[in-house]
Design an enzyme around this catalytic site. Sequence first.
Site, short mmCIF file in Angstrom:
data_model
loop_
_atom_site.label_atom_id
_atom_site.label_comp_id
_atom_site.label_asym_id
_atom_site.label_seq_id
_atom_site.Cartn_x
_atom_site.Cartn_y
_atom_site.Cartn_z
CG HIS A 61 70.83 45.39 57.95
ND1 HIS A 61 70.56 44.22 58.64
CD2 HIS A 61 69.80 46.24 58.25
CE1 HIS A 61 69.42 44.36 59.31
NE2 HIS A 61 68.95 45.58 59.10
CG HIS A 63 68.07 49.24 59.32
ND1 HIS A 63 67.20 48.48 58.57
CD2 HIS A 63 68.22 50.41 58.63
CE1 HIS A 63 66.83 49.15 57.49
NE2 HIS A 63 67.44 50.33 57.51
CG ASP A 65 66.83 46.53 64.32
OD1 ASP A 65 67.45 47.14 63.43
OD2 ASP A 65 65.94 45.69 64.06
CG HIS A 271 64.46 40.73 63.08
ND1 HIS A 271 63.50 41.51 62.45
CD2 HIS A 271 65.52 41.54 63.26
CE1 HIS A 271 63.98 42.73 62.27
NE2 HIS A 271 65.21 42.78 62.76
#
Length: 309
Positions: A61, A63, A65, A271
């Site tokens: 995705h 985002h 990070d 993560h």
Amino acid sequence: MLDICLLGCGGSLPTSDRNLTSLLISYNGRKILIDCGEGTQVSMKEIAWGFKDIDVICFTHYHADHVMGLTGLLLTIANSGRIDPLTIIGPEGLREVVKGLTVVAPFFPYEIELIELDSKCSDNFLDKVFKIEDVEIFALPVDHSIECLSYSVRVNRKRKFDVNKAKANEVPLKIWNELQRGKEITYENKLYVPDMVLGESRKGIKITYCTDTRPVDSLHKFAYKSDLFVCEGMYGEEEKKEKAVDKKHMIFSEAAGIAKAAEVKELWLTHFSPALSEPEKYLENAKEIFENTHIGSDRKIKIINFENN
């Protein structure tokens, strides 16, 4: 033999001992990168696996990070001498994201081919999204605050040539090699197919990567029998479950629950929240559910061999 390196295990923000999220898979001279957070190419330089042979970059995705290491990595790949096309795969919006991230580096000596996937969360599997030689990449929509994908990388193992089967099927010797390579051959007005000379199917290798999601039932089947399941564990503490629900992440025990239901061989947690400075303190929360659980760390490496069959 397949090599895996968890290049970065941090979520949200980098810390002094964690780069942001990224996983590198290497097989037979080909490399697949999943996510490309800050620090990705730093870890790659430390493990010295090389940059030139990165053929595919998959984004879960968009985002920050998970994507902010892309620009520098593409430049380093360019400096490595690559001229072959490079493929980038991701949810809808990929073109806009790549365009924005490459404003400061608009020219590369190789083509970038983009594959945008429909990533609305559902219980349905997406079809195979990419194939390179014996390696197939599959994707599954998961449940995050924005559209997000989980990836499964599967290495198919070639079937053995069966001399007895070839003779029993009266296959001419001169076309054995071509049939072994998977070609159908018409010889003396008769069609010969690879199945006439090849043995039983053999187990390959399967790696599944899942991050930034709540548990979804479809993950059990998607990750089923994975040799390695790399899954987010944003929070270790059980009391952080309410926060995980709110932020669309998982705690350690939830990741372990998926690993158990999917009957995977091994689970790596990754993560981690920047606030989770000692994730190993909460490892037992996962091991109580799925014993073969390990805490991920930057540049953690595993080699997976084919089973002897």
